[in-house]
Scaffold this motif. Sequence first.
Motif, PDB file in Angstrom:
ATOM      1  N   TYR A 216      -9.099   3.461   1.756  1.00  0.00           N
ATOM      2  CA  TYR A 216      -8.639   4.212   2.910  1.00  0.00           C
ATOM      3  C   TYR A 216      -9.233   3.546   4.264  1.00  0.00           C
ATOM      4  N   ASN A 217      -8.208   3.370   5.205  1.00  0.00           N
ATOM      5  CA  ASN A 217      -8.650   2.873   6.456  1.00  0.00           C
ATOM      6  C   ASN A 217      -8.729   1.419   6.374  1.00  0.00           C
TER       7      ASN A 217
ATOM      8  N   SER B 236       0.857  -1.085   0.048  1.00  0.00           N
ATOM      9  CA  SER B 236      -0.026  -0.030  -0.024  1.00  0.00           C
ATOM     10  C   SER B 236       0.813   1.375   0.060  1.00  0.00           C
TER      11      SER B 236
ATOM     12  N   ASP C   3       1.017   3.316   2.208  1.00  0.00           N
ATOM     13  CA  ASP C   3       1.277   3.748   3.512  1.00  0.00           C
ATOM     14  C   ASP C   3       2.117   2.565   4.339  1.00  0.00           C
TER      15      ASP C   3
ATOM     16  N   ASP D 237      -3.998   3.822   4.820  1.00  0.00           N
ATOM     17  CA  ASP D 237      -4.629   4.269   3.595  1.00  0.00           C
ATOM     18  C   ASP D 237      -3.712   3.647   2.534  1.00  0.00           C
ATOM     19  N   ASP D 238      -4.263   3.618   1.327  1.00  0.00           N
ATOM     20  CA  ASP D 238      -3.596   3.520   0.022  1.00  0.00           C
ATOM     21  C   ASP D 238      -4.192   4.565  -1.189  1.00  0.00           C
ATOM     22  N   ARG D 239      -3.968   5.621  -0.786  1.00  0.00           N
ATOM     23  CA  ARG D 239      -4.939   6.556  -1.202  1.00  0.00           C
ATOM     24  C   ARG D 239      -4.618   6.572  -2.905  1.00  0.00           C
TER      25      ARG D 239
END
Length: 770
Positions: free
Chosen positions: A678-679, A659, A661, A671-673
Amino acid sequence: MKQKKIRNVSAQGPERFTGIRLKEPMDSAAGVLGVKEALRHGFKEMGVLKAMRALLEMNQKDGFDCPSCAWPNPETPSKVAEYCENGAKALADEATSKQIGRSFFANNSVAQLSLLSDYELNRFGRLTEPMVLRPNKEHYEPISWDEAYDLIASELRSLDSPDEAIFYTSGRSSNEAAYLYGMFARAFGTNNMPDCSNMCHESSGMALSQTLGIGKGSIKLEDLYHAEVVIVAGQNPGTNHPRMLSALEKCKQNGGKVISINPLREAGLVNFKNPQKVSGFIGNGTDLADLHLPVKINQDISLMKLVLQKLFALDAINKAVFDHDFIAAYVDGYQELKHDLSRYTPETLLADCGVSEAQIDTMVAMLAGKSKIVVCWAMGLTQHKNGVENIREYVNLLLLKGAIGRPNAGTCPVRGHSNVQGDRSVGIMHFVNKDLNERIEKHLGFDPPTEKGVDTVGTLKAMYEGDCKVFVCLGGNFLMAASDTEYTAAGLQRCQLTVQISTKLNRTHLVTGKTALILPTFGRSEKDMKNGTPQYQTMEDSMGRVQRSRGILKPASEQLRAEPQIIAALADTYFNGDHPVPWKAMGEDYELIRKSIDTVIKGFKDTATRSKGNGYYLPNNVRELDFSKLKNGKAQLTVNRIPEHDLMPDELLLMTIRSHDQFNTTIYGLDDRYRGIYNERRVVLMHPSDMHKRKLKEKDVVHLFSSYGGVTRIAKRFLVVPYEIPQGNIAAYFPETNVLIPHDQYADKSNTPISKSIKVTIAIAERTNG
């Protein structure tokens, strides 16, 4: 072999969800949001003043090397910010003000801690004093450094054979620490020195050694700036090596083209908003990939064979596509390769790779008239049964085009950790190098072992079968980095002693041998003073350059010891001060270590002087077009097989991914925006058509199964996320899915785990309420 667990601990942590939120994947990387996230992590963990001071010194000539990836620094680093978002996260994670010591461990048993996630474990902060977990105990207790050294030395002396000890190395260690560590293992009597490269770029080293005569890349950073075509294959630089995007941006500005080859379309190769430029803040950024080929998982060989077929056809018309003068002078195996390509029909190759012919024709057109070509790659090529052959097929392209050993062209394996290449250069290896052994005997005064040691795959087997009694880790999180998590955990628990030289708590501290030690060490950013003098250490970047690194921050605790000091003290204790190597003195004066490296390790010379400023490059035969050690004294074209996965109708091919993050097994956030997730980390990315076939909906809960050799492994409770990925392929984060990777399935010749091509089935566990 069955054995009761010593302690009732969780090898994988919790299976609970954390509250997923989904958005559309992003179309650009870095920019204002990247700067914001970098500063947010730094300010939160270190405070504003400490964070800004450290960030301004990271990757500077008189500062410290980034503790994250091995991407090289430019000749003239930016004085404002020569770091990326993930480098800033790595620094914040290392230099956090949070600390844990004896009171923390007195209040938290290893069983209780093992129920937390890897993210939660990492958040507790820096380890501040040596700790011991004694047999049948549930809590770590403080131990003095001298007692810790005595305990390790005693266990080592009790072994029936030196080969019952294994010394593992992660890529975070300096050249000085890795050199001492490797020499101590040899002086002790074993070549059991697995390292993290066994699990990642070992396939690269093997492939490049076979074809070009050196297990390293051939380019320098500046070659990327003026390349005509850069191929980025099996790599996600926007998350894993973000500073690479600046180099690709320079390439585009100079008229170069970028081709992305990867099952997933990643934001970093779509558009880059350079945070060091005004356009990166208020403009549209730079579009990077001129062409993205969404190849099916592990079908790069099929793709490249089709590309080569088409280039051969064009070359037959005008003889200007390939560099025939270069081939005649430097390359062996031309006719054999040409014959091999004739054995495959274009239709078969096209169906195998899953890429449209129009896209392939575009790639061929981009390559046909060009000679300044660079191929960059990472784990997407290496972690397969045929990982070595994947890389060799790309090398075939470079050799045919004469794009080797010349400016702005060549190979670029992008290393994932900041000094993993340096560790190998200074002697961390499980195989025997006769020349090195002769130099050790001559200059260090002892006879090194002559039997091959175990790599990571061999380590897992040795631990599980009870052949490893003492396991020492110089950094890393071995349990979560290795394949087959439950198998690895069982092996660790069969050791008599496990030792972790670490900065922060991780799961390998909780799944241990009968006795376990935690030895806390400095982070890369921390000031290391010896006799009133600040010490520096050296690192080798991904392109073979050796540079200094000198920490500037106050250490997290007065109880910390630097890695070279720990290793030297352990060696001195084991040998009772009676050994030809002056271990204790080396631990107090790193200049003695560097002088020894210059004498013993080929390619290092006058490091104390040459490592200043921009540092110096180690010798590289490819840059000199010297292939004298290879067959016929030439670089080797190779014939490589098409991979056969033989999937059953209900099977899918899984690749593990990071990810945004995380860095390796270190989880900074949830998160892996860039991918719009997310989350949550317990997700599986699937093509909508594969979901439809299985009657799955978004956020359904599923279990994943892999079956190899009659053993079925399970990764429980993952949320289904529809995603743009080739049909028949899925992706999920590691280390959560490492449990599915069989320990006995690995790349031919390199033994790298098949983390990027695991055959799995899916079973519904819960239907979503949505």
